[in-house]
Design a protein around this motif. Structure first.
Motif, short mmCIF file in Angstrom:
data_model
loop_
_atom_site.label_atom_id
_atom_site.label_comp_id
_atom_site.label_asym_id
_atom_site.label_seq_id
_atom_site.Cartn_x
_atom_site.Cartn_y
_atom_site.Cartn_z
N MET D 97 48.36 38.39 27.47
CA MET D 97 47.83 37.75 27.09
C MET D 97 46.71 38.10 28.15
O MET D 97 45.34 38.42 27.65
N GLU D 99 46.23 40.91 29.99
CA GLU D 99 46.00 42.10 29.77
C GLU D 99 44.23 41.64 28.44
O GLU D 99 43.62 42.75 28.78
N ALA D 100 44.99 41.48 27.33
CA ALA D 100 44.07 41.15 26.54
C ALA D 100 42.81 40.43 26.49
O ALA D 100 41.28 40.85 26.31
N LYS D 101 43.63 39.44 27.39
CA LYS D 101 41.83 38.84 27.68
C LYS D 101 41.05 39.59 29.00
O LYS D 101 39.01 39.88 28.58
#
Lengths: 118, 118, 118, 118
Positions: D97, D99-101
DNA sequence: GTGGTCTAGACCACA
DNA sequence: GTGGTCTAGACCACA
Protein backbone atom coordinates in the motif's frame (compact mmCIF):
# COMPACT_ATOMS: atom_id res chain seq x y z
CA UNK A 1 17.75 20.39 -42.54
CA UNK A 2 19.08 17.76 -40.16
CA UNK A 3 17.96 16.89 -36.62
CA UNK A 4 19.73 14.68 -34.12
CA UNK A 5 17.50 12.32 -32.14
CA UNK A 6 19.24 11.64 -28.84
CA UNK A 7 16.89 8.80 -28.03
CA UNK A 8 17.91 7.01 -31.20
CA UNK A 9 20.19 4.15 -30.18
CA UNK A 10 22.50 4.65 -33.16
CA UNK A 11 25.62 6.81 -32.75
CA UNK A 12 25.25 10.40 -33.88
CA UNK A 13 27.64 10.13 -36.83
CA UNK A 14 25.57 7.24 -38.18
CA UNK A 15 22.41 9.30 -37.91
CA UNK A 16 24.09 12.11 -39.82
CA UNK A 17 25.24 9.70 -42.54
CA UNK A 18 21.79 8.21 -42.85
CA UNK A 19 20.04 11.60 -43.00
CA UNK A 20 22.31 12.82 -45.80
CA UNK A 21 21.88 9.58 -47.74
CA UNK A 22 18.14 10.14 -47.71
CA UNK A 23 18.44 13.83 -48.65
CA UNK A 24 20.70 12.97 -51.57
CA UNK A 25 18.69 10.00 -52.82
CA UNK A 26 15.43 11.94 -52.62
CA UNK A 27 17.02 14.75 -54.60
CA UNK A 28 16.74 17.41 -51.90
CA UNK A 29 20.49 17.81 -52.35
CA UNK A 30 21.34 17.79 -56.04
CA UNK A 31 24.32 16.47 -57.97
CA UNK A 32 27.38 18.70 -57.48
CA UNK A 33 25.63 20.83 -54.88
CA UNK A 34 27.87 21.98 -52.02
CA UNK A 35 27.46 20.21 -48.69
CA UNK A 36 27.25 22.31 -45.49
CA UNK A 37 30.72 22.97 -44.06
CA UNK A 38 31.92 20.66 -41.28
CA UNK A 39 32.34 23.50 -38.79
CA UNK A 40 29.12 25.27 -39.70
CA UNK A 41 27.06 22.14 -39.37
CA UNK A 42 28.74 21.22 -36.08
CA UNK A 43 27.79 24.58 -34.61
CA UNK A 44 24.25 24.40 -36.00
CA UNK A 45 23.67 20.97 -34.43
CA UNK A 46 25.69 21.73 -31.28
CA UNK A 47 27.81 18.64 -31.75
CA UNK A 48 31.50 17.95 -31.98
CA UNK A 49 33.12 18.78 -35.39
CA UNK A 50 34.91 15.40 -35.17
CA UNK A 51 31.54 13.73 -35.40
CA UNK A 52 30.58 15.56 -38.60
CA UNK A 53 34.01 14.88 -40.01
CA UNK A 54 33.54 11.18 -39.39
CA UNK A 55 30.12 11.21 -41.01
CA UNK A 56 31.44 13.00 -44.11
CA UNK A 57 34.35 10.56 -44.38
CA UNK A 58 31.86 7.70 -44.35
CA UNK A 59 29.65 9.39 -46.97
CA UNK A 60 32.69 9.83 -49.17
CA UNK A 61 33.73 6.22 -48.72
CA UNK A 62 30.25 5.15 -49.79
CA UNK A 63 30.42 7.41 -52.84
CA UNK A 64 27.68 9.83 -51.81
CA UNK A 65 29.92 12.89 -51.74
CA UNK A 66 33.36 13.91 -52.99
CA UNK A 67 35.86 16.27 -51.39
CA UNK A 68 37.67 19.13 -53.02
CA UNK A 69 40.56 20.22 -50.82
CA UNK A 70 40.30 23.76 -49.58
CA UNK A 71 36.84 24.10 -51.07
CA UNK A 72 34.55 21.66 -49.31
CA UNK A 73 32.38 18.64 -49.96
CA UNK A 74 30.04 18.13 -52.90
CA UNK A 75 27.20 15.75 -53.76
CA UNK A 76 28.10 12.97 -56.21
CA UNK A 77 26.22 12.04 -59.38
CA UNK A 78 22.89 10.75 -58.19
CA UNK A 79 21.94 8.17 -60.76
CA UNK A 80 24.87 5.91 -59.99
CA UNK A 81 24.08 6.10 -56.27
CA UNK A 82 20.55 4.96 -56.79
CA UNK A 83 21.67 1.95 -58.77
CA UNK A 84 24.08 0.95 -56.00
CA UNK A 85 21.40 1.42 -53.36
CA UNK A 86 18.93 -0.67 -55.32
CA UNK A 87 21.38 -3.57 -55.48
CA UNK A 88 21.99 -3.30 -51.72
CA UNK A 89 18.31 -3.51 -50.95
CA UNK A 90 17.74 -6.44 -53.28
CA UNK A 91 20.59 -8.23 -51.52
CA UNK A 92 18.97 -7.57 -48.15
CA UNK A 93 15.76 -9.10 -49.41
CA UNK A 94 17.55 -12.25 -50.47
CA UNK A 95 19.32 -12.56 -47.10
CA UNK A 96 16.08 -12.02 -45.18
CA UNK A 97 14.33 -14.57 -47.37
CA UNK A 98 16.94 -17.13 -46.42
CA UNK A 99 16.38 -16.49 -42.72
CA UNK A 100 12.65 -16.82 -43.28
CA UNK A 101 13.02 -20.18 -44.97
CA UNK A 102 15.14 -21.48 -42.13
CA UNK A 103 12.25 -21.20 -39.74
CA UNK A 104 9.65 -22.51 -42.14
CA UNK A 105 8.22 -19.26 -43.43
CA UNK A 106 7.45 -19.88 -47.10
CA UNK A 107 8.20 -17.56 -50.00
CA UNK A 108 4.57 -17.37 -50.93
CA UNK A 109 3.40 -16.28 -47.46
CA UNK A 110 5.92 -13.45 -47.54
CA UNK A 111 5.09 -12.34 -51.06
CA UNK A 112 1.44 -12.26 -50.09
CA UNK A 113 2.21 -10.16 -47.04
CA UNK A 114 4.36 -7.73 -49.02
CA UNK A 115 1.58 -7.33 -51.58
CA UNK A 116 -1.04 -6.78 -48.90
CA UNK A 117 0.91 -4.12 -46.99
CA UNK A 118 1.72 -1.96 -49.99
CA UNK B 1 29.16 -26.51 -32.48
CA UNK B 2 29.91 -22.82 -32.19
CA UNK B 3 32.68 -20.75 -33.69
CA UNK B 4 33.70 -17.19 -32.88
CA UNK B 5 34.56 -15.02 -35.85
CA UNK B 6 37.08 -12.42 -34.73
CA UNK B 7 36.66 -10.51 -37.98
CA UNK B 8 32.98 -10.05 -37.20
CA UNK B 9 32.43 -6.51 -35.91
CA UNK B 10 29.75 -7.62 -33.48
CA UNK B 11 30.78 -8.27 -29.86
CA UNK B 12 31.52 -11.88 -28.98
CA UNK B 13 28.57 -12.29 -26.64
CA UNK B 14 26.24 -11.15 -29.40
CA UNK B 15 27.70 -13.70 -31.80
CA UNK B 16 27.15 -16.42 -29.22
CA UNK B 17 23.53 -15.31 -28.70
CA UNK B 18 22.89 -15.29 -32.42
CA UNK B 19 24.49 -18.70 -33.00
CA UNK B 20 22.39 -20.34 -30.32
CA UNK B 21 19.23 -18.66 -31.55
CA UNK B 22 19.84 -20.28 -34.92
CA UNK B 23 20.66 -23.69 -33.43
CA UNK B 24 17.52 -23.61 -31.33
CA UNK B 25 15.24 -22.33 -34.09
CA UNK B 26 16.60 -24.89 -36.56
CA UNK B 27 15.95 -27.63 -34.05
CA UNK B 28 19.60 -28.69 -33.71
CA UNK B 29 19.09 -28.08 -30.00
CA UNK B 30 15.79 -29.50 -28.88
CA UNK B 31 13.30 -28.40 -26.24
CA UNK B 32 14.57 -29.13 -22.72
CA UNK B 33 17.96 -30.23 -24.01
CA UNK B 34 20.82 -29.17 -21.77
CA UNK B 35 22.95 -26.24 -22.97
CA UNK B 36 26.76 -26.50 -22.68
CA UNK B 37 27.85 -25.33 -19.22
CA UNK B 38 29.05 -21.75 -18.92
CA UNK B 39 32.54 -22.76 -17.89
CA UNK B 40 32.82 -25.68 -20.30
CA UNK B 41 31.87 -23.58 -23.30
CA UNK B 42 34.19 -20.79 -22.17
CA UNK B 43 37.13 -23.19 -22.17
CA UNK B 44 36.13 -24.76 -25.49
CA UNK B 45 35.95 -21.37 -27.20
CA UNK B 46 38.91 -19.93 -25.26
CA UNK B 47 36.90 -16.98 -24.06
CA UNK B 48 36.04 -15.67 -20.63
CA UNK B 49 33.19 -17.31 -18.66
CA UNK B 50 31.71 -13.86 -18.01
CA UNK B 51 31.19 -13.42 -21.73
CA UNK B 52 29.29 -16.70 -22.01
CA UNK B 53 27.38 -15.74 -18.88
CA UNK B 54 26.30 -12.51 -20.55
CA UNK B 55 25.20 -14.34 -23.68
CA UNK B 56 23.19 -16.90 -21.70
CA UNK B 57 21.54 -14.18 -19.61
CA UNK B 58 20.44 -12.52 -22.85
CA UNK B 59 19.16 -15.80 -24.29
CA UNK B 60 17.18 -16.34 -21.10
CA UNK B 61 15.76 -12.83 -21.24
CA UNK B 62 14.65 -13.47 -24.80
CA UNK B 63 12.99 -16.71 -23.77
CA UNK B 64 15.31 -19.08 -25.67
CA UNK B 65 16.62 -20.90 -22.61
CA UNK B 66 15.79 -21.25 -18.92
CA UNK B 67 18.20 -21.57 -16.01
CA UNK B 68 18.08 -24.02 -13.13
CA UNK B 69 20.49 -22.92 -10.42
CA UNK B 70 23.10 -25.50 -9.62
CA UNK B 71 22.03 -27.60 -12.60
CA UNK B 72 22.55 -25.68 -15.77
CA UNK B 73 20.75 -24.05 -18.66
CA UNK B 74 18.09 -25.73 -20.79
CA UNK B 75 16.42 -25.01 -24.13
CA UNK B 76 12.89 -23.55 -23.88
CA UNK B 77 9.77 -24.75 -25.65
CA UNK B 78 10.42 -24.07 -29.31
CA UNK B 79 7.01 -23.51 -30.88
CA UNK B 80 6.35 -20.20 -29.16
CA UNK B 81 9.79 -18.92 -30.13
CA UNK B 82 9.23 -19.66 -33.79
CA UNK B 83 5.96 -17.78 -33.89
CA UNK B 84 7.58 -14.68 -32.40
CA UNK B 85 10.49 -14.92 -34.83
CA UNK B 86 8.16 -15.27 -37.82
CA UNK B 87 6.35 -12.07 -36.92
CA UNK B 88 9.67 -10.26 -36.56
CA UNK B 89 10.84 -11.34 -39.98
CA UNK B 90 7.59 -10.37 -41.67
CA UNK B 91 7.92 -6.95 -40.07
CA UNK B 92 11.44 -6.61 -41.46
CA UNK B 93 10.15 -7.39 -44.93
CA UNK B 94 7.58 -4.65 -44.70
CA UNK B 95 10.15 -2.12 -43.50
CA UNK B 96 12.58 -3.07 -46.24
CA UNK B 97 9.80 -2.86 -48.81
CA UNK B 98 9.13 0.72 -47.76
CA UNK B 99 12.79 1.66 -48.20
CA UNK B 100 12.74 0.06 -51.61
CA UNK B 101 9.77 2.09 -52.76
CA UNK B 102 11.43 5.32 -51.63
CA UNK B 103 14.14 4.88 -54.24
CA UNK B 104 11.86 3.61 -56.95
CA UNK B 105 12.40 -0.13 -56.65
CA UNK B 106 9.11 -1.75 -57.62
CA UNK B 107 7.38 -4.59 -55.82
CA UNK B 108 7.51 -6.73 -58.90
CA UNK B 109 11.26 -6.38 -59.43
CA UNK B 110 11.80 -7.49 -55.84
CA UNK B 111 9.45 -10.44 -56.04
CA UNK B 112 11.14 -11.53 -59.26
CA UNK B 113 14.55 -11.37 -57.66
CA UNK B 114 13.42 -13.31 -54.57
CA UNK B 115 11.91 -15.99 -56.80
CA UNK B 116 15.05 -16.25 -58.93
CA UNK B 117 17.48 -16.53 -56.00
CA UNK B 118 15.58 -19.15 -54.05
CA UNK C 1 21.74 10.07 -3.38
CA UNK C 2 22.19 6.31 -3.31
CA UNK C 3 23.41 4.05 -0.53
CA UNK C 4 24.40 0.39 -0.72
CA UNK C 5 23.19 -1.76 2.14
CA UNK C 6 25.65 -4.59 2.61
CA UNK C 7 23.28 -6.38 4.96
CA UNK C 8 20.70 -6.54 2.19
CA UNK C 9 20.69 -10.05 0.73
CA UNK C 10 20.00 -8.77 -2.76
CA UNK C 11 22.97 -8.31 -5.12
CA UNK C 12 24.39 -4.81 -5.31
CA UNK C 13 23.36 -4.21 -8.91
CA UNK C 14 19.78 -5.05 -8.00
CA UNK C 15 19.82 -2.57 -5.13
CA UNK C 16 21.08 0.11 -7.49
CA UNK C 17 18.34 -0.70 -10.01
CA UNK C 18 15.69 -0.56 -7.33
CA UNK C 19 16.95 2.72 -5.84
CA UNK C 20 16.92 4.47 -9.20
CA UNK C 21 13.47 3.10 -10.03
CA UNK C 22 12.19 4.77 -6.89
CA UNK C 23 14.01 8.04 -7.53
CA UNK C 24 12.64 8.19 -11.06
CA UNK C 25 9.09 7.20 -10.15
CA UNK C 26 9.01 9.70 -7.29
CA UNK C 27 10.18 12.42 -9.64
CA UNK C 28 13.43 13.13 -7.80
CA UNK C 29 15.08 12.46 -11.13
CA UNK C 30 13.16 14.14 -13.91
CA UNK C 31 12.53 13.20 -17.52
CA UNK C 32 15.66 13.73 -19.66
CA UNK C 33 17.78 14.54 -16.63
CA UNK C 34 21.32 13.16 -16.85
CA UNK C 35 22.08 10.10 -14.73
CA UNK C 36 25.40 10.00 -12.80
CA UNK C 37 28.17 8.65 -15.04
CA UNK C 38 29.01 4.96 -14.71
CA UNK C 39 32.54 5.65 -13.50
CA UNK C 40 31.62 8.59 -11.30
CA UNK C 41 28.96 6.67 -9.43
CA UNK C 42 31.24 3.65 -9.10
CA UNK C 43 33.86 5.78 -7.35
CA UNK C 44 31.29 7.53 -5.17
CA UNK C 45 29.86 4.21 -3.95
CA UNK C 46 33.25 2.46 -3.90
CA UNK C 47 32.04 -0.32 -6.12
CA UNK C 48 33.19 -1.66 -9.46
CA UNK C 49 32.15 0.18 -12.66
CA UNK C 50 31.01 -3.15 -14.10
CA UNK C 51 28.40 -3.44 -11.39
CA UNK C 52 26.97 0.00 -12.17
CA UNK C 53 27.14 -0.87 -15.84
CA UNK C 54 25.01 -3.96 -15.20
CA UNK C 55 22.48 -1.94 -13.19
CA UNK C 56 22.21 0.74 -15.90
CA UNK C 57 21.81 -1.91 -18.62
CA UNK C 58 18.91 -3.36 -16.65
CA UNK C 59 17.33 0.06 -16.11
CA UNK C 60 17.59 0.69 -19.84
CA UNK C 61 16.05 -2.69 -20.64
CA UNK C 62 13.15 -1.84 -18.33
CA UNK C 63 12.70 1.50 -20.04
CA UNK C 64 13.69 3.71 -17.10
CA UNK C 65 16.67 5.31 -18.80
CA UNK C 66 18.13 5.64 -22.29
CA UNK C 67 21.78 5.67 -23.29
CA UNK C 68 23.55 8.03 -25.64
CA UNK C 69 26.97 6.64 -26.51
CA UNK C 70 29.79 8.96 -25.60
CA UNK C 71 27.40 11.24 -23.73
CA UNK C 72 25.83 9.35 -20.88
CA UNK C 73 22.56 7.98 -19.58
CA UNK C 74 19.34 9.96 -19.32
CA UNK C 75 16.00 9.48 -17.55
CA UNK C 76 13.13 8.33 -19.81
CA UNK C 77 9.69 9.85 -20.12
CA UNK C 78 8.05 9.24 -16.77
CA UNK C 79 4.34 9.05 -17.45
CA UNK C 80 4.48 5.76 -19.32
CA UNK C 81 6.61 4.21 -16.58
CA UNK C 82 4.11 5.10 -13.90
CA UNK C 83 1.21 3.53 -15.76
CA UNK C 84 3.13 0.26 -16.12
CA UNK C 85 4.10 0.33 -12.46
CA UNK C 86 0.53 0.95 -11.35
CA UNK C 87 -0.69 -2.10 -13.20
CA UNK C 88 2.07 -4.19 -11.63
CA UNK C 89 1.14 -3.12 -8.14
CA UNK C 90 -2.55 -3.76 -8.66
CA UNK C 91 -1.63 -7.24 -9.87
CA UNK C 92 0.41 -7.84 -6.73
CA UNK C 93 -2.58 -6.85 -4.62
CA UNK C 94 -4.75 -9.39 -6.36
CA UNK C 95 -2.16 -12.16 -5.93
CA UNK C 96 -1.69 -11.32 -2.26
CA UNK C 97 -5.47 -11.25 -1.77
CA UNK C 98 -5.68 -14.78 -3.11
CA UNK C 99 -3.02 -16.00 -0.67
CA UNK C 100 -4.91 -14.31 2.13
CA UNK C 101 -8.15 -16.06 1.27
CA UNK C 102 -6.41 -19.43 1.24
CA UNK C 103 -5.68 -19.15 4.94
CA UNK C 104 -8.98 -17.63 5.90
CA UNK C 105 -8.04 -13.97 6.06
CA UNK C 106 -11.13 -12.05 5.00
CA UNK C 107 -11.29 -9.12 2.61
CA UNK C 108 -12.79 -6.91 5.27
CA UNK C 109 -10.06 -7.57 7.85
CA UNK C 110 -7.46 -6.61 5.26
CA UNK C 111 -9.26 -3.47 4.15
CA UNK C 112 -9.63 -2.42 7.79
CA UNK C 113 -5.95 -2.90 8.43
CA UNK C 114 -4.93 -0.98 5.33
CA UNK C 115 -7.21 1.90 6.36
CA UNK C 116 -5.86 1.95 9.89
CA UNK C 117 -2.19 1.97 8.90
CA UNK C 118 -2.39 4.65 6.26
CA UNK D 1 2.54 -35.12 -2.99
CA UNK D 2 5.27 -32.76 -4.10
CA UNK D 3 6.48 -31.90 -7.57
CA UNK D 4 9.56 -29.95 -8.54
CA UNK D 5 9.11 -27.47 -11.37
CA UNK D 6 12.46 -27.05 -13.03
CA UNK D 7 11.27 -24.03 -14.98
CA UNK D 8 10.45 -22.26 -11.75
CA UNK D 9 13.14 -19.64 -11.20
CA UNK D 10 13.27 -20.27 -7.44
CA UNK D 11 15.84 -22.73 -6.06
CA UNK D 12 14.56 -26.22 -5.44
CA UNK D 13 14.84 -26.07 -1.65
CA UNK D 14 12.66 -22.98 -1.65
CA UNK D 15 10.06 -24.72 -3.76
CA UNK D 16 10.05 -27.63 -1.30
CA UNK D 17 9.64 -25.24 1.64
CA UNK D 18 6.79 -23.43 -0.05
CA UNK D 19 4.99 -26.65 -1.03
CA UNK D 20 5.09 -27.98 2.52
CA UNK D 21 3.92 -24.65 3.95
CA UNK D 22 0.86 -24.89 1.76
CA UNK D 23 0.22 -28.54 2.59
CA UNK D 24 0.44 -27.80 6.29
CA UNK D 25 -1.63 -24.62 6.23
CA UNK D 26 -4.32 -26.27 4.13
CA UNK D 27 -4.46 -29.15 6.60
CA UNK D 28 -3.35 -31.85 4.16
CA UNK D 29 -0.62 -32.58 6.67
CA UNK D 30 -2.05 -32.53 10.17
CA UNK D 31 -0.62 -31.42 13.50
CA UNK D 32 1.95 -33.95 14.80
CA UNK D 33 1.82 -35.99 11.61
CA UNK D 34 5.19 -37.44 10.56
CA UNK D 35 6.93 -35.71 7.65
CA UNK D 36 8.40 -37.87 4.86
CA UNK D 37 11.99 -38.91 5.68
CA UNK D 38 14.77 -36.83 4.18
CA UNK D 39 16.29 -39.76 2.29
CA UNK D 40 13.00 -41.19 1.14
CA UNK D 41 11.79 -37.87 -0.23
CA UNK D 42 15.15 -37.22 -1.89
CA UNK D 43 14.90 -40.52 -3.76
CA UNK D 44 11.26 -39.96 -4.66
CA UNK D 45 12.00 -36.56 -6.18
CA UNK D 46 15.39 -37.60 -7.61
CA UNK D 47 17.13 -34.71 -5.94
CA UNK D 48 20.05 -34.36 -3.58
CA UNK D 49 19.33 -35.21 0.11
CA UNK D 50 21.22 -32.03 1.05
CA UNK D 51 18.51 -30.06 -0.67
CA UNK D 52 15.71 -31.69 1.32
CA UNK D 53 17.76 -31.28 4.49
CA UNK D 54 18.08 -27.58 3.80
CA UNK D 55 14.35 -27.23 3.17
CA UNK D 56 13.47 -29.03 6.42
CA UNK D 57 15.90 -26.87 8.38
CA UNK D 58 14.16 -23.80 6.99
CA UNK D 59 10.70 -25.19 7.81
CA UNK D 60 11.85 -25.83 11.35
CA UNK D 61 13.30 -22.35 11.65
CA UNK D 62 9.96 -20.93 10.55
CA UNK D 63 8.12 -23.08 13.09
CA UNK D 64 6.26 -25.29 10.60
CA UNK D 65 7.83 -28.55 11.76
CA UNK D 66 9.83 -29.83 14.70
CA UNK D 67 12.57 -32.45 14.79
CA UNK D 68 12.86 -35.44 17.10
CA UNK D 69 16.37 -36.83 16.92
CA UNK D 70 16.57 -40.38 15.66
CA UNK D 71 12.87 -40.37 14.85
CA UNK D 72 12.22 -37.79 12.20
CA UNK D 73 10.36 -34.56 11.57
CA UNK D 74 6.80 -33.75 12.64
CA UNK D 75 4.22 -31.11 11.75
CA UNK D 76 3.80 -28.33 14.36
CA UNK D 77 0.55 -27.15 15.90
CA UNK D 78 -1.35 -25.62 13.06
CA UNK D 79 -3.40 -22.86 14.68
CA UNK D 80 -0.36 -20.91 15.80
CA UNK D 81 1.12 -21.15 12.31
CA UNK D 82 -1.95 -19.70 10.74
CA UNK D 83 -1.90 -16.74 13.07
CA UNK D 84 1.75 -16.04 12.22
CA UNK D 85 1.04 -16.34 8.51
CA UNK D 86 -1.93 -13.99 8.75
CA UNK D 87 0.21 -11.33 10.38
CA UNK D 88 2.83 -11.73 7.65
CA UNK D 89 0.30 -11.25 4.91
CA UNK D 90 -1.27 -8.22 6.56
CA UNK D 91 2.21 -6.74 6.80
CA UNK D 92 2.78 -7.33 3.10
CA UNK D 93 -0.44 -5.51 2.34
CA UNK D 94 0.67 -2.49 4.32
CA UNK D 95 4.07 -2.43 2.59
CA UNK D 96 2.49 -2.74 -0.86
CA UNK D 97 0.00 0.00 0.00
CA UNK D 98 2.88 2.30 0.80
CA UNK D 99 4.50 1.62 -2.57
CA UNK D 100 1.18 2.28 -4.24
CA UNK D 101 0.77 5.64 -2.57
CA UNK D 102 4.28 6.67 -3.61
CA UNK D 103 3.27 6.58 -7.26
CA UNK D 104 -0.10 8.16 -6.75
CA UNK D 105 -2.31 5.10 -6.63
CA UNK D 106 -5.00 5.87 -4.08
CA UNK D 107 -6.24 3.57 -1.33
CA UNK D 108 -9.75 3.70 -2.66
CA UNK D 109 -8.81 2.62 -6.19
CA UNK D 110 -7.03 -0.40 -4.74
CA UNK D 111 -9.81 -1.36 -2.38
CA UNK D 112 -12.23 -1.15 -5.28
CA UNK D 113 -10.02 -3.37 -7.39
CA UNK D 114 -9.61 -5.92 -4.60
CA UNK D 115 -13.37 -6.03 -4.14
CA UNK D 116 -14.01 -6.42 -7.84
CA UNK D 117 -11.55 -9.28 -8.35
CA UNK D 118 -12.75 -11.41 -5.49
C1' DG E 1 34.98 12.17 -20.77
C1' DT E 2 31.39 8.59 -21.59
C1' DG E 3 29.52 4.02 -22.11
C1' DG E 4 30.43 -1.04 -23.90
C1' DT E 5 33.04 -5.17 -24.02
C1' DC E 6 36.23 -8.32 -22.42
C1' DT E 7 39.75 -10.89 -19.55
C1' DA E 8 41.45 -13.04 -15.28
C1' DG E 9 40.16 -14.58 -11.29
C1' DA E 10 37.62 -14.84 -6.80
C1' DC E 11 33.75 -16.16 -3.86
C1' DC E 12 28.99 -17.60 -3.10
C1' DA E 13 24.54 -20.34 -3.27
C1' DC E 14 22.67 -24.40 -4.82
C1' DA E 15 22.55 -29.46 -6.12
C1' DG F 1 29.82 -29.31 -10.74
C1' DT F 2 26.73 -25.41 -11.98
C1' DG F 3 25.30 -20.69 -12.51
C1' DG F 4 25.47 -15.69 -10.38
C1' DT F 5 27.90 -11.80 -8.67
C1' DC F 6 31.70 -8.99 -8.09
C1' DT F 7 36.43 -6.79 -8.39
C1' DA F 8 40.45 -4.93 -10.86
C1' DG F 9 41.80 -3.39 -14.82
C1' DA F 10 42.30 -3.03 -19.95
C1' DC F 11 40.92 -1.45 -24.53
C1' DC F 12 37.61 0.37 -27.82
C1' DA F 13 34.12 3.48 -30.13
C1' DC F 14 32.08 7.75 -29.82
C1' DA F 15 31.67 12.83 -28.67
Amino acid sequence: MILIDYKDTRPIYEQVVSKFQTLILKGVLETNEKMPSVRGLAIELSINPNTIQKAYAELERQGFIYTVKGRGNYVSVKDQLIEIKKEEILLQFVVLMKEAKDIGLSQEVIIQRIRREN
